[in-house]
Design an enzyme around this catalytic site. Sequence first.
Site, PDB file in Angstrom:
ATOM      1  N   SER A 168      18.782   4.570  82.232  1.00 42.17           N
ATOM      2  CA  SER A 168      19.267   5.603  81.299  1.00 42.17           C
ATOM      3  C   SER A 168      20.764   5.824  81.452  1.00 42.17           C
ATOM      4  O   SER A 168      21.319   5.672  82.552  1.00 42.17           O
ATOM      5  CB  SER A 168      18.525   6.902  81.619  1.00 42.17           C
ATOM      6  OG  SER A 168      19.168   7.992  81.027  1.00 42.17           O
ATOM      7  N   TYR A 221      15.990  13.747  86.898  1.00 41.24           N
ATOM      8  CA  TYR A 221      15.656  12.622  86.009  1.00 41.24           C
ATOM      9  C   TYR A 221      16.626  11.461  86.252  1.00 41.24           C
ATOM     10  O   TYR A 221      16.213  10.321  86.457  1.00 41.24           O
ATOM     11  CB  TYR A 221      15.715  13.079  84.546  1.00 41.24           C
ATOM     12  CG  TYR A 221      15.636  11.946  83.555  1.00 41.24           C
ATOM     13  CD1 TYR A 221      14.478  11.181  83.435  1.00 41.24           C
ATOM     14  CD2 TYR A 221      16.727  11.604  82.747  1.00 41.24           C
ATOM     15  CE1 TYR A 221      14.406  10.126  82.527  1.00 41.24           C
ATOM     16  CE2 TYR A 221      16.663  10.554  81.843  1.00 41.24           C
ATOM     17  CZ  TYR A 221      15.499   9.821  81.739  1.00 41.24           C
ATOM     18  OH  TYR A 221      15.432   8.768  80.855  1.00 41.24           O
TER      19      TYR A 221
HETATM   20  N1  LIG Z   1      14.696   8.077  74.237  1.00 43.45           N
HETATM   21  C1  LIG Z   1      15.868   8.031  74.878  1.00 43.45           C
HETATM   22  O1  LIG Z   1      16.902   8.482  74.360  1.00 43.45           O
HETATM   23  C2  LIG Z   1      15.965   7.424  76.251  1.00 43.45           C
HETATM   24  C3  LIG Z   1      17.231   7.360  76.860  1.00 43.45           C
HETATM   25  C4  LIG Z   1      17.339   6.801  78.123  1.00 43.45           C
HETATM   26  C5  LIG Z   1      16.226   6.289  78.750  1.00 43.45           C
HETATM   27  N2  LIG Z   1      15.004   6.371  78.161  1.00 43.45           N
HETATM   28  C6  LIG Z   1      13.858   5.819  78.860  1.00 43.45           C
HETATM   29  O2  LIG Z   1      13.158   4.954  77.977  1.00 43.45           O
HETATM   30  C7  LIG Z   1      11.762   4.991  78.268  1.00 43.45           C
HETATM   31  C8  LIG Z   1      10.983   5.341  77.017  1.00 43.45           C
HETATM   32  O3  LIG Z   1      11.417   6.607  76.562  1.00 43.45           O
HETATM   33  P1  LIG Z   1      10.875   7.270  75.222  1.00 43.45           P
HETATM   34  O4  LIG Z   1      11.982   8.022  74.616  1.00 43.45           O
HETATM   35  O5  LIG Z   1      10.139   6.260  74.420  1.00 43.45           O
HETATM   36  O6  LIG Z   1       9.882   8.353  75.839  1.00 43.45           O
HETATM   37  P2  LIG Z   1       8.346   8.654  75.520  1.00 43.45           P
HETATM   38  O7  LIG Z   1       7.979   9.834  76.339  1.00 43.45           O
HETATM   39  O8  LIG Z   1       8.134   8.741  74.048  1.00 43.45           O
HETATM   40  O9  LIG Z   1       7.614   7.365  76.066  1.00 43.45           O
HETATM   41  C9  LIG Z   1       7.154   7.228  77.384  1.00 43.45           C
HETATM   42  C10 LIG Z   1       5.685   6.842  77.325  1.00 43.45           C
HETATM   43  O10 LIG Z   1       5.256   6.630  78.666  1.00 43.45           O
HETATM   44  C11 LIG Z   1       4.025   7.269  78.864  1.00 43.45           C
HETATM   45  N3  LIG Z   1       3.954   7.637  80.280  1.00 43.45           N
HETATM   46  C12 LIG Z   1       4.687   8.576  80.924  1.00 43.45           C
HETATM   47  N4  LIG Z   1       4.339   8.633  82.226  1.00 43.45           N
HETATM   48  C13 LIG Z   1       3.373   7.691  82.401  1.00 43.45           C
HETATM   49  C14 LIG Z   1       2.605   7.268  83.501  1.00 43.45           C
HETATM   50  N5  LIG Z   1       2.761   7.841  84.702  1.00 43.45           N
HETATM   51  N6  LIG Z   1       1.708   6.279  83.336  1.00 43.45           N
HETATM   52  C15 LIG Z   1       1.539   5.698  82.117  1.00 43.45           C
HETATM   53  N7  LIG Z   1       2.212   6.071  81.023  1.00 43.45           N
HETATM   54  C16 LIG Z   1       3.129   7.048  81.164  1.00 43.45           C
HETATM   55  C17 LIG Z   1       4.018   8.470  77.946  1.00 43.45           C
HETATM   56  O11 LIG Z   1       2.693   8.858  77.594  1.00 43.45           O
HETATM   57  C18 LIG Z   1       4.799   7.950  76.738  1.00 43.45           C
HETATM   58  O12 LIG Z   1       3.943   7.419  75.747  1.00 43.45           O
HETATM   59  C19 LIG Z   1      11.603   5.982  79.404  1.00 43.45           C
HETATM   60  O13 LIG Z   1      11.635   5.262  80.618  1.00 43.45           O
HETATM   61  C20 LIG Z   1      12.839   6.846  79.303  1.00 43.45           C
HETATM   62  O14 LIG Z   1      13.176   7.432  80.525  1.00 43.45           O
HETATM   63  C21 LIG Z   1      14.851   6.922  76.918  1.00 43.45           C
END
Ligand SMILES: NC(=O)c1ccc[n+]([C@@H]2O[C@H](COP(=O)([O-])OP(=O)(O)OC[C@H]3O[C@@H](n4cnc5c(N)ncnc54)[C@H](O)[C@@H]3O)[C@@H](O)[C@H]2O)c1
Length: 318
Positions: free
Chosen positions: A127, A152
């Site tokens: 991230s 985080y």
């Molecule tokens: N969206 C952003 O702007 C952003 C920015 C930086 C990093 N990220 C990273 O990208 C990844 C995806 O983010 P996103 O925005 O799609 O979030 P999101 O919450 O929509 O997706 C994460 C998914 O992982 C699942 N999940 C969470 N914990 C879990 C576990 N212990 N076991 C199994 N499944 C689990 C959740 O149910 C969810 O469907 C994450 O790692 C997040 O930290 C996202």
Amino acid sequence: MTILVTGGAGFIGSHLVKKLIDLKYQVIVVDNFNDYYDPQLKHDRIKKFLKDYKFKVHQIDIDDYQKLELVFKNQQFDKIINLAAQAGVRHSLTHPFVYLKSNIDGMVNLLELAKKYKVKDFIYASSSSVYGGNKKIPFSESDKVDSPISLYAATKKADELLAYAYHHLYHINCVGLRFFNVYGPWGRPDNALIKFARNILADKPIAVYNYGRMARDFTYIDDIVAGIVRAMSKNFKYEIFNLGNCYPVKLTDFIKLIEKYLGKKAKQKKMPMQPGEVKKTWADIAKAKRLLGYQPTTGIDQGVEKVIEWVKWYYKIS
Ligand SMILES: NC(=O)c1ccc[n+]([C@@H]2O[C@H](COP(=O)([O-])OP(=O)(O)OC[C@H]3O[C@@H](n4cnc5c(N)ncnc54)[C@H](O)[C@@H]3O)[C@@H](O)[C@H]2O)c1
């Protein structure tokens, strides 16, 4: 090729799954469908894939090593893409332990299983938050990231270190992708654009932190997915890439854009800075351009318009 996508019912994961199915990969998703936000949205995102014989979903927590191992016993994977994590900076102030379980224990479980079942390629979500309060902008992969300002961010930095250790010890090829403020249709309800649009449409005020003095390098989901696919198509040993748009947008301009596409003014509630938040994000994407051929193509204007169309359609708001 068979790809394991963890978090495949999530915002980024479900868009990636669609792309991988279109590219004819076999895709196995592991997701725990937790209730950080309405799990119905997660089910809705993936229901269109359920009929596809190249797609399978397991409702499993990556923190549960034994259940996770059953998936690996039944299926040989060519690549793992670990997107499952507890996201959200603010939530990590109040719910610290879930971050350790999902973002650290879960990551180690997957790396262990990659080692045991000889999966050579491991791609994972880091991230932009790892840059913390760094003053030097734009943020570059070569900058020091030793001062996370939220739990985080600390877990995401830890993921990068864990990946390095497993790469060093067991020669697993690891690529970490530092996503910058990803937005798009099917986005998370806690995403600023979606939250603002829904509140404005419902005549509710929007919380504008740091009195609006913030900027974000918003990156459209299709560009992020293109970056992930490029990262998995090359044979890197150990790399970290920024995936951003390289075009920071002031919060005040962002709100004006939302108002423009909604045709409605926001009621703004100016608030102080939130602990854990950073004032500005800005990705230096020179390395991603050079080594991945990554080139974002969706500007903020076009992206905001698409998301607002989706918000009105999905939440049935006229
Ligand atoms: N969206 C952003 O702007 C952003 C920015 C930086 C990093 N990220 C990273 O990208 C990844 C995806 O983010 P996103 O925005 O799609 O979030 P999101 O919450 O929509 O997706 C994460 C998914 O992982 C699942 N999940 C969470 N914990 C879990 C576990 N212990 N076991 C199994 N499944 C689990 C959740 O149910 C969810 O469907 C994450 O790692 C997040 O930290 C996202």
